[in-house]
Write a protein that holds these residues in place. Structure first.
Motif, PDB file in Angstrom:
ATOM      1  N   ASP A   1      31.838  -3.089   9.148  1.00 68.98           N
ATOM      2  CA  ASP A   1      32.717  -1.998   9.590  1.00 68.98           C
ATOM      3  C   ASP A   1      32.393  -0.670   8.917  1.00 68.98           C
ATOM      4  OD1 ASP A   1      34.017  -3.611  11.273  1.00 68.98           O
ATOM      5  OD2 ASP A   1      35.821  -3.892  10.042  1.00 68.98           O
ATOM      6  N   HIS A   2      31.895  -0.738   7.683  1.00 69.96           N
ATOM      7  CA  HIS A   2      31.642   0.495   6.925  1.00 69.96           C
ATOM      8  C   HIS A   2      30.192   0.971   7.055  1.00 69.96           C
ATOM      9  CE1 HIS A   2      35.536   0.312   4.844  1.00 69.96           C
ATOM     10  NE2 HIS A   2      35.378  -0.990   4.950  1.00 69.96           N
ATOM     11  N   ASP A   3      29.369   0.213   7.787  1.00 68.25           N
ATOM     12  CA  ASP A   3      27.953   0.555   7.876  1.00 68.25           C
ATOM     13  C   ASP A   3      27.722   1.572   9.003  1.00 68.25           C
ATOM     14  OD1 ASP A   3      25.254   0.709   7.848  1.00 68.25           O
ATOM     15  OD2 ASP A   3      24.878  -1.327   8.596  1.00 68.25           O
ATOM     16  N   GLU A   4      27.659   2.841   8.608  1.00 71.35           N
ATOM     17  CA  GLU A   4      27.501   3.907   9.600  1.00 71.35           C
ATOM     18  C   GLU A   4      26.084   3.972  10.153  1.00 71.35           C
ATOM     19  OE1 GLU A   4      29.804   6.160  10.885  1.00 71.35           O
ATOM     20  OE2 GLU A   4      31.221   4.778   9.980  1.00 71.35           O
ATOM     21  N   THR A   5      25.121   3.363   9.433  1.00 69.81           N
ATOM     22  CA  THR A   5      23.742   3.445   9.904  1.00 69.81           C
ATOM     23  C   THR A   5      23.526   2.607  11.162  1.00 69.81           C
ATOM     24  OG1 THR A   5      23.114   1.602   8.480  1.00 69.81           O
ATOM     25  CG2 THR A   5      22.840   3.821   7.573  1.00 69.81           C
ATOM     26  N   ALA A   6      24.411   1.640  11.395  1.00 72.26           N
ATOM     27  CA  ALA A   6      24.254   0.770  12.564  1.00 72.26           C
ATOM     28  C   ALA A   6      24.844   1.393  13.829  1.00 72.26           C
ATOM     29  CB  ALA A   6      24.928  -0.574  12.291  1.00 72.26           C
ATOM     30  N   VAL A   7      25.539   2.506  13.670  1.00 74.40           N
ATOM     31  CA  VAL A   7      26.259   3.094  14.806  1.00 74.40           C
ATOM     32  C   VAL A   7      25.333   3.983  15.627  1.00 74.40           C
ATOM     33  CG1 VAL A   7      28.178   4.594  15.439  1.00 74.40           C
ATOM     34  CG2 VAL A   7      28.400   3.043  13.506  1.00 74.40           C
ATOM     35  N   ARG A   8      25.420   3.863  16.965  1.00 75.90           N
ATOM     36  CA  ARG A   8      24.699   4.795  17.843  1.00 75.90           C
ATOM     37  C   ARG A   8      25.723   5.719  18.493  1.00 75.90           C
ATOM     38  NH1 ARG A   8      20.825   2.485  22.016  1.00 75.90           N
ATOM     39  NH2 ARG A   8      20.042   4.621  21.919  1.00 75.90           N
ATOM     40  N   HIS A   9      25.416   7.005  18.506  1.00 81.36           N
ATOM     41  CA  HIS A   9      26.352   8.008  19.008  1.00 81.36           C
ATOM     42  C   HIS A   9      25.854   8.562  20.347  1.00 81.36           C
ATOM     43  CE1 HIS A   9      28.410   8.464  15.022  1.00 81.36           C
ATOM     44  NE2 HIS A   9      27.246   7.996  14.625  1.00 81.36           N
ATOM     45  N   PHE A  10      26.789   8.808  21.259  1.00 79.86           N
ATOM     46  CA  PHE A  10      26.455   9.424  22.543  1.00 79.86           C
ATOM     47  C   PHE A  10      27.445  10.562  22.799  1.00 79.86           C
ATOM     48  CE2 PHE A  10      25.080   5.049  22.686  1.00 79.86           C
ATOM     49  CZ  PHE A  10      23.804   5.124  23.225  1.00 79.86           C
ATOM     50  N   VAL A  11      26.954  11.605  23.461  1.00 82.01           N
ATOM     51  CA  VAL A  11      27.832  12.716  23.839  1.00 82.01           C
ATOM     52  C   VAL A  11      27.658  12.971  25.327  1.00 82.01           C
ATOM     53  CG1 VAL A  11      27.793  13.801  21.563  1.00 82.01           C
ATOM     54  CG2 VAL A  11      26.074  14.443  23.256  1.00 82.01           C
ATOM     55  N   ALA A  12      28.707  13.519  25.944  1.00 83.50           N
ATOM     56  CA  ALA A  12      28.653  13.765  27.388  1.00 83.50           C
ATOM     57  C   ALA A  12      29.352  15.077  27.735  1.00 83.50           C
ATOM     58  CB  ALA A  12      29.322  12.611  28.133  1.00 83.50           C
ATOM     59  N   THR A  13      28.793  15.755  28.720  1.00 80.43           N
ATOM     60  CA  THR A  13      29.420  16.952  29.275  1.00 80.43           C
ATOM     61  C   THR A  13      29.058  16.994  30.762  1.00 80.43           C
ATOM     62  OG1 THR A  13      29.693  19.335  28.997  1.00 80.43           O
ATOM     63  CG2 THR A  13      27.469  18.475  28.719  1.00 80.43           C
ATOM     64  N   LEU A  14      29.461  18.033  31.442  1.00 80.60           N
ATOM     65  CA  LEU A  14      29.095  18.190  32.850  1.00 80.60           C
ATOM     66  C   LEU A  14      28.007  19.259  32.966  1.00 80.60           C
ATOM     67  CD1 LEU A  14      32.637  18.188  34.532  1.00 80.60           C
ATOM     68  CD2 LEU A  14      30.951  16.341  34.558  1.00 80.60           C
ATOM     69  N   ASP A  15      27.038  19.019  33.842  1.00 81.48           N
ATOM     70  CA  ASP A  15      26.015  20.054  34.033  1.00 81.48           C
ATOM     71  C   ASP A  15      26.523  21.085  35.051  1.00 81.48           C
ATOM     72  OD1 ASP A  15      25.773  18.956  36.535  1.00 81.48           O
ATOM     73  OD2 ASP A  15      23.854  17.949  36.136  1.00 81.48           O
ATOM     74  N   GLY A  16      25.673  22.009  35.416  1.00 88.43           N
ATOM     75  CA  GLY A  16      26.078  23.086  36.315  1.00 88.43           C
ATOM     76  C   GLY A  16      26.564  22.592  37.669  1.00 88.43           C
ATOM     77  N   ASN A  17      26.102  21.405  38.073  1.00 85.39           N
ATOM     78  CA  ASN A  17      26.511  20.865  39.370  1.00 85.39           C
ATOM     79  C   ASN A  17      27.720  19.939  39.265  1.00 85.39           C
ATOM     80  OD1 ASN A  17      24.245  22.121  40.556  1.00 85.39           O
ATOM     81  ND2 ASN A  17      22.947  20.424  39.849  1.00 85.39           N
ATOM     82  N   GLY A  18      28.298  19.848  38.095  1.00 80.84           N
ATOM     83  CA  GLY A  18      29.456  18.981  37.923  1.00 80.84           C
ATOM     84  C   GLY A  18      29.084  17.522  37.732  1.00 80.84           C
ATOM     85  N   GLU A  19      27.824  17.250  37.477  1.00 77.10           N
ATOM     86  CA  GLU A  19      27.386  15.871  37.235  1.00 77.10           C
ATOM     87  C   GLU A  19      27.410  15.581  35.738  1.00 77.10           C
ATOM     88  OE1 GLU A  19      26.708  13.542  39.510  1.00 77.10           O
ATOM     89  OE2 GLU A  19      27.353  15.046  40.960  1.00 77.10           O
ATOM     90  N   PRO A  20      27.705  14.335  35.350  1.00 69.70           N
ATOM     91  CA  PRO A  20      27.746  14.038  33.908  1.00 69.70           C
ATOM     92  C   PRO A  20      26.356  14.120  33.279  1.00 69.70           C
ATOM     93  CG  PRO A  20      28.018  12.031  35.178  1.00 69.70           C
ATOM     94  CD  PRO A  20      28.050  13.156  36.170  1.00 69.70           C
ATOM     95  N   LEU A  21      26.316  14.725  32.129  1.00 71.33           N
ATOM     96  CA  LEU A  21      25.069  14.852  31.373  1.00 71.33           C
ATOM     97  C   LEU A  21      25.287  14.125  30.053  1.00 71.33           C
ATOM     98  CD1 LEU A  21      22.277  16.209  31.227  1.00 71.33           C
ATOM     99  CD2 LEU A  21      23.396  18.198  30.229  1.00 71.33           C
TER     100      LEU A  21
END
Lengths: 551, 90
Positions: free
Chosen positions: A101-121
């Protein structure tokens, strides 16, 4: 009080302090910086190329991202504000089931926003590990990873620290009233260091007691809960918190597109708690029967249960309040009692002014342990007789302790500053961050130099090094601002500028300390481990080490 | 920072300073302030500071902020005095 009692307590205080002092210095110095973990994360975060979106578009972002990335449905966050370390409005993490639970090195992070056409990026994202690394140094007294055994070591250190506090107060009781506020400077150096140590220790005793006791609980809480469960609840307590098994047969899947818009959820939270300022929405299990959204935020007027604030749990489909157990200002008395311990350890009350108070009290705490070691060394000084031509050789244990104190404490300061600066430069040069490598390189090099050159000389060198490395923090930002083509960057937010200005002030302090230490080295008494090594006729090069240098 | 919080911290600082200056161990002035009036005045300022904090903070938060601030003030005042009037080698 009988003097033999005082003598016993003094011995307990001395040995518990000596055993834990340097580890606690690291915990307090790194802990003081951890109070400003978010500003540090903002300072070191590179500029994001992803575009932010208005909150009105958040439902579209959520629905489309969840459809395209089912792994985000379990737990994702929607940020309500923009900051340098938040490159996109939505993010989530995945962690292998077998990871600690405390091992941050095992975590993978993802981020999301919308592009100019309203599609998820959607992008994989690697946030800076440095703020977490500094926090880990704080949590496990300078050890590299936050694991159960390392936390147990911290727990032992914290227990000894508690013992040192109690025994120190008992030793001081006979002269407490007479010497309160006393900080006597003069030729009696032992008295001076004793006063310098006692002023901080006595006046900020409540702060230190809270830190010591909560640190013990944080170190052993898993074991405490397990024992409590077994002895009091017959093993039923932990199962009560486990998720209900789904009923047999096919489960109905809820459609996240039917969730209330984030703006509406925020409005419901504000209506429920007017003083509460939401900062993010954490959605959990949104397609399942127990969907919940935690509206995280802060209320400066109240005590928060966690460092990042508290939350109101709502049903994301109906807006019904599921729980206010962790909402600042609305907690029940038992919950508030528990939360107070977290808040008092993590400065989770009163807002920014209290964060600054904790920062300074944390640095004062680090000074408490440093001065304790100096006092130990000074108490063992062999004084030069009036008729003696040369100062006597100092005790070996005092020389070694002085070198270790200088090396460990200043090595920690140099290491953290180097990791901060190096992290930014390595990113600009296309490399990886290497926080731990940078920190431990500086840390062990400082220790080696302290033993090699002797405490007095090494203290001067390492203080100047700490000054230079800490000054490099704002200079790196300045370079980024003046030469954007260099790959470096500078943020203009108050939080980020605050890091630069604090580092500038810190560098100035280290410079003043280096000058004072240099003066002590050259002009102070010779019968001390802090004096420049004296070379006797006939000494080979490197042997002039009677006083300061243990080699 | 909220105006009440700022005022509360400022009044507490003034109260803490008055109490420190009444101590025989203070190092800011040649002589300590008259003990009883300075301590009474300091205590009154502390009470006013605490009252000002209660205007914006919940009672438990007020007590935490107030005590934390006093610890910091009483820690720093002797050091500021020592830095202002150095009297020996370090």
């Amino acid at each position: 009080m009988r003097t033999d009692f005082v003598r016993i307590y003094k011995a307990v205080h001395t040995w518990t302090g000596i055993l834990t002092g340097m580890a606690l210095f690291i915990a307090f110095y790194a802990g003081a910086l951890t109070v400003f973990k978010e500003p540090l994360a903002r300072w070191i975060a590179p500029p994001s190329a992803l575009q932010q979106i208005p909150l009105e578009q958040a439902p579209q972002l959520i629905a489309r991202t969840l459809a395209a990335h089912p792994d985000s449905r379990r737990d994702f966050t929607l940020h309500l504000r923009q900051a340098e370390h938040l490159p996109a409005p939505m993010d989530w993490q995945t962690r292998p089931a077998e990871a600690d639970d405390h091992d941050e090195t095992a975590v993978r992070h993802f981020v999301a926003t919308l592009d100019g056409n309203g599609e998820p990026l959607v992008q994989a994202h690697q946030p800076s590990a440095l703020p977490h690394f500094i926090d880990v140094l704080h949590r496990v007294v300078g050890l590299p990873v936050d694991t159960d055994p390392n936390r147990w070591i911290m727990g032992v250190a914290a227990a000894l620290y508690t013992l040192a506090l109690v025994s120190g107060v008992v030793v001081l009781l006979p002269s407490l009233v007479k010497d309160f506020f006393a900080l006597r400077l003069g030729r009696n150096l032992k008295r001076m260091w004793l006063d310098a140590h006692n002023v901080v220790g006595i006046v900020s005793l409540p702060f230190h007691l809270v830190m010591a006791l909560t640190a013990v609980v944080f170190a052993y809480h898993d074991g405490i809960y397990a024992l409590q469960d077994k002895l009091i609840h017959d093993g039923q307590w932990s199962t009560a918190f486990q998720r209900q098994r789904p009923a047999e047969g096919p489960q109905a899947t809820r459609d996240p597109a039917e969730m209330l818009p984030p703006l509406e959820l925020v409005a419901k939270a504000r209506a429920f708690a007017p003083g509460f300022t939401p900062s993010m929405l954490q959605y959990q299990q949104v397609t399942g029967p127990r969907a919940v959204v935690r509206v995280w935020g802060k209320d400066e007027a109240a005590v928060s249960p966690r460092a990042r604030g508290g939350f109101l749990a709502l049903d994301p489909y109906t807006g019904r309040v599921l729980s206010s157990d962790f909402l600042p200002g609305q907690q029940s008395t038992p919950n508030l009692f528990i939360s107070s311990f977290f808040a008092l350890h993590m400065a989770a009350f009163g807002g920014t002014p209290v964060q600054w108070m904790y920062f300074l009290l944390g640095l004062a705490g680090a000074w408490l342990f440093y001065s304790g070691n100096l006092l130990w060394v000074e108490s063992r000084r062999r004084k030069q007789a009036r008729d003696a031509a040369t100062p006597p050789p100092q005790r070996r244990d005092a020389r070694l302790m002085a070198a270790a104190t200088v090396g460990v404490c200043l090595g920690c300061i140099c290491g953290i500053s180097l990791a901060l600066v190096g992290g930014k430069w390595l990113y600009a040069l296309g490399g990886s961050e290497a926080s731990a490598l940078l920190y431990y390189s500086a840390f062990f090099a400082a220790i080696a130099w302290a033993f090699l050159a002797g405490a007095g000389r090494a203290a001067v060198h390492l203080l100047w090094l700490a000054c230079a490395l800490t000054l490099a923090i704002p200079l790196t930002s300045l370079t980024g601002a003046l030469l954007p083509g260099s790959g470096l960057w500078a943020h203009g937010s108050p939080a980020s500028l605050g890091v630069d200005l604090t580092a500038l002030a810190g560098a100035a302090c280290f410079a003043l300390m280096a000058r004072a230490t240099r003066r002590r080295l050259c002009q102070g008494r010779q019968d001390s481990v802090w004096a420049a090594p004296t070379r006797q006729p006939g000494d080979a090069p490197g042997q002039g080490a009677e006083n300061g240098s243990p080699v | 920072m909220n105006a009440y919080t700022f005022t509360g911290l400022l009044l507490s600082l003034a109260g803490g300073t008055a109490i420190y200056l009444a101590s025989p161990n203070q190092r800011w002035c040649r002589r300590p302030l008259p003990r009883t009036p300075a301590r009474l005045g300091g205590t009154l300022l502390l009470a006013l500071g605490c009252f000002s904090l209660t205007r914006v903070l919940q009672p438990l938060t007020t007590s935490f902020v107030f005590i934390t601030w006093l610890m910091l003030v009483f820690t720093l005042l002797p050091y500021i005095g020592a830095l202002g009037r150095p009297g020996g080698e370090s």
